[in-house]
Design a protein around this motif. Structure first.
Motif, PDB file in Angstrom:
ATOM      1  N   ASP A  16     -19.800 147.647   1.635  1.00 23.35           N
ATOM      2  CA  ASP A  16     -18.633 147.145   2.364  1.00 23.35           C
ATOM      3  C   ASP A  16     -18.150 148.207   3.357  1.00 23.35           C
ATOM      4  OD1 ASP A  16     -15.595 146.860   2.763  1.00 23.35           O
ATOM      5  OD2 ASP A  16     -16.130 144.916   1.898  1.00 23.35           O
ATOM      6  N   LEU A  17     -18.022 149.441   2.890  1.00 22.46           N
ATOM      7  CA  LEU A  17     -17.586 150.545   3.749  1.00 22.46           C
ATOM      8  C   LEU A  17     -18.528 150.699   4.941  1.00 22.46           C
ATOM      9  CD1 LEU A  17     -15.786 153.019   4.297  1.00 22.46           C
ATOM     10  CD2 LEU A  17     -17.208 154.289   2.684  1.00 22.46           C
ATOM     11  N   ALA A  18     -19.810 150.643   4.685  1.00 22.06           N
ATOM     12  CA  ALA A  18     -20.806 150.777   5.757  1.00 22.06           C
ATOM     13  C   ALA A  18     -20.670 149.655   6.778  1.00 22.06           C
ATOM     14  CB  ALA A  18     -22.213 150.795   5.163  1.00 22.06           C
ATOM     15  N   LEU A  19     -20.401 148.447   6.316  1.00 26.85           N
ATOM     16  CA  LEU A  19     -20.273 147.300   7.220  1.00 26.85           C
ATOM     17  C   LEU A  19     -18.994 147.361   8.052  1.00 26.85           C
ATOM     18  CD1 LEU A  19     -21.472 144.495   4.794  1.00 26.85           C
ATOM     19  CD2 LEU A  19     -22.591 145.152   6.936  1.00 26.85           C
ATOM     20  N   GLN A  20     -17.956 148.001   7.529  1.00 24.57           N
ATOM     21  CA  GLN A  20     -16.656 148.006   8.191  1.00 24.57           C
ATOM     22  C   GLN A  20     -16.367 149.261   9.000  1.00 24.57           C
ATOM     23  OE1 GLN A  20     -14.760 145.256   7.996  1.00 24.57           O
ATOM     24  NE2 GLN A  20     -16.274 144.341   6.645  1.00 24.57           N
ATOM     25  N   GLN A  21     -17.106 150.341   8.802  1.00 21.59           N
ATOM     26  CA  GLN A  21     -16.694 151.636   9.344  1.00 21.59           C
ATOM     27  C   GLN A  21     -16.801 151.760  10.863  1.00 21.59           C
ATOM     28  OE1 GLN A  21     -18.762 154.852   7.471  1.00 21.59           O
ATOM     29  NE2 GLN A  21     -20.688 154.431   8.506  1.00 21.59           N
ATOM     30  N   ASP A  22     -17.443 150.825  11.533  1.00 26.05           N
ATOM     31  CA  ASP A  22     -17.524 150.888  13.001  1.00 26.05           C
ATOM     32  C   ASP A  22     -16.146 150.771  13.655  1.00 26.05           C
ATOM     33  OD1 ASP A  22     -20.242 151.211  12.886  1.00 26.05           O
ATOM     34  OD2 ASP A  22     -20.708 149.115  13.342  1.00 26.05           O
ATOM     35  N   THR A  23     -15.201 150.194  12.938  1.00 25.54           N
ATOM     36  CA  THR A  23     -13.857 150.001  13.479  1.00 25.54           C
ATOM     37  C   THR A  23     -12.928 151.159  13.145  1.00 25.54           C
ATOM     38  OG1 THR A  23     -13.186 148.762  11.513  1.00 25.54           O
ATOM     39  CG2 THR A  23     -14.088 147.491  13.356  1.00 25.54           C
ATOM     40  N   GLY A  24     -13.444 152.195  12.470  1.00 23.81           N
ATOM     41  CA  GLY A  24     -12.625 153.341  12.088  1.00 23.81           C
ATOM     42  C   GLY A  24     -12.588 153.488  10.583  1.00 23.81           C
ATOM     43  N   PRO A  25     -11.723 154.389  10.107  1.00 22.04           N
ATOM     44  CA  PRO A  25     -11.636 154.588   8.657  1.00 22.04           C
ATOM     45  C   PRO A  25     -11.302 153.278   7.939  1.00 22.04           C
ATOM     46  CG  PRO A  25     -10.403 156.281   9.819  1.00 22.04           C
ATOM     47  CD  PRO A  25     -10.817 155.263  10.842  1.00 22.04           C
ATOM     48  N   VAL A  26     -11.899 153.092   6.784  1.00 23.73           N
ATOM     49  CA  VAL A  26     -11.740 151.844   6.023  1.00 23.73           C
ATOM     50  C   VAL A  26     -10.849 152.128   4.817  1.00 23.73           C
ATOM     51  CG1 VAL A  26     -12.973 150.049   4.756  1.00 23.73           C
ATOM     52  CG2 VAL A  26     -14.032 151.101   6.759  1.00 23.73           C
ATOM     53  N   SER A  27      -9.836 151.300   4.636  1.00 30.91           N
ATOM     54  CA  SER A  27      -8.920 151.493   3.513  1.00 30.91           C
ATOM     55  C   SER A  27      -9.522 150.944   2.223  1.00 30.91           C
ATOM     56  CB  SER A  27      -7.582 150.806   3.789  1.00 30.91           C
ATOM     57  OG  SER A  27      -7.718 149.400   3.678  1.00 30.91           O
ATOM     58  N   LEU A  28      -9.173 151.595   1.127  1.00 31.66           N
ATOM     59  CA  LEU A  28      -9.612 151.086  -0.175  1.00 31.66           C
ATOM     60  C   LEU A  28      -8.958 149.745  -0.467  1.00 31.66           C
ATOM     61  CD1 LEU A  28      -9.756 154.264  -2.444  1.00 31.66           C
ATOM     62  CD2 LEU A  28     -11.581 153.150  -1.164  1.00 31.66           C
ATOM     63  N   ALA A  29      -7.741 149.543   0.047  1.00 30.06           N
ATOM     64  CA  ALA A  29      -7.069 148.253  -0.148  1.00 30.06           C
ATOM     65  C   ALA A  29      -7.876 147.131   0.490  1.00 30.06           C
ATOM     66  CB  ALA A  29      -5.654 148.295   0.426  1.00 30.06           C
ATOM     67  N   GLY A  30      -8.453 147.401   1.660  1.00 29.66           N
ATOM     68  CA  GLY A  30      -9.285 146.397   2.329  1.00 29.66           C
ATOM     69  C   GLY A  30     -10.541 146.099   1.536  1.00 29.66           C
ATOM     70  N   ILE A  31     -11.198 147.137   1.040  1.00 31.60           N
ATOM     71  CA  ILE A  31     -12.391 146.939   0.207  1.00 31.60           C
ATOM     72  C   ILE A  31     -12.009 146.164  -1.049  1.00 31.60           C
ATOM     73  CG2 ILE A  31     -14.185 148.074  -1.168  1.00 31.60           C
ATOM     74  CD1 ILE A  31     -14.068 150.418   0.854  1.00 31.60           C
ATOM     75  N   SER A  32     -10.901 146.547  -1.654  1.00 28.79           N
ATOM     76  CA  SER A  32     -10.418 145.891  -2.871  1.00 28.79           C
ATOM     77  C   SER A  32     -10.247 144.391  -2.642  1.00 28.79           C
ATOM     78  CB  SER A  32      -9.092 146.513  -3.305  1.00 28.79           C
ATOM     79  OG  SER A  32      -8.507 145.802  -4.360  1.00 28.79           O
ATOM     80  N   GLN A  33      -9.629 144.054  -1.530  1.00 31.56           N
ATOM     81  CA  GLN A  33      -9.372 142.651  -1.205  1.00 31.56           C
ATOM     82  C   GLN A  33     -10.668 141.885  -0.923  1.00 31.56           C
ATOM     83  OE1 GLN A  33      -6.912 142.073   2.317  1.00 31.56           O
ATOM     84  NE2 GLN A  33      -5.518 140.877   1.024  1.00 31.56           N
ATOM     85  N   ARG A  34     -11.534 142.463  -0.102  1.00 29.43           N
ATOM     86  CA  ARG A  34     -12.767 141.766   0.271  1.00 29.43           C
ATOM     87  C   ARG A  34     -13.725 141.607  -0.900  1.00 29.43           C
ATOM     88  NH1 ARG A  34     -11.811 144.910   4.739  1.00 29.43           N
ATOM     89  NH2 ARG A  34     -13.125 146.609   3.969  1.00 29.43           N
TER      90      ARG A  34
END
Length: 167
Positions: A16-34
């Motif tokens: 998930d982090l790898a897929l999202q990191q192009d937009t900047g730092p990824v929050s754990l809350a976002g990973i938690s939700q997704r």
């Protein structure tokens, strides 16, 4: 032999982090939700991943995490081992003391399985998993597009039915 939740969640979170990191730092809350993983559990996992230098944290507003190396350099084995997930199919934890007499009859079998698992998981990079995920998403999108194009519009279908019944 099975991989526990800790290892599965760590790998899932890293993808998930790898897929999202192009937009900047990824929050754990976002990973938690997704990914439907508890935030406190992710905090524990990412603490270990950070200690093993697989992720780096960015503090402050808009902060979060990003992967510390290239995706090709991070293997599934790296992630699993970083969160203290034992990859051991032996009954004795690799200590060769399966029975009171010492090594059990199948110790070498399970020990070989451990080696093969580590080799395999070490050969699978996050880049490979991200690429596979993106390919599956493209295939799903293409399938949805085809289904949408093949589906008759409700108004056209109703009109065709009306014409057939009136003529």
């Amino acid at each position: 032999m099975r991989l526990t939740t800790k290892g599965r969640f760590a790998v899932t979170a890293m993808i998930d982090l790898a897929l999202q990191q192009d937009t900047g730092p990824v929050s754990l809350a976002g990973i938690s939700q997704r990914q439907n993983i508890s935030l406190s559990y992710l905090e524990q996992l990412f603490s270990k991943l950070r200690r093993h230098e697989l992720v780096e944290s960015v503090r402050g507003p808009g902060g979060g995490y990003h992967i510390a190396r290239t995706l090709k350099e991070v293997s599934v084995a790296d992630v699993i081992l970083a969160v203290d997930e034992p990859l051991d199919a032996t009954q004795c934890g690799g200590k060769e003391n399966c029975t009171e007499e010492g090594q059990c009859m199948t110790h070498d079998l399970w020990s070989s399985l451990n080696t093969k698992m580590l080799e395999y998981l070490g050969s699978v990079s996050l880049q490979c998993l991200v690429d596979q995920h993106k390919q599956k998403e493209k295939e799903k999108d293409a399938e949805r597009t085809i289904q949408f194009r093949e589906r008759p519009l409700a108004s056209n279908a109703a009109a065709a039915t009306h014409i057939q019944h009136t003529h």
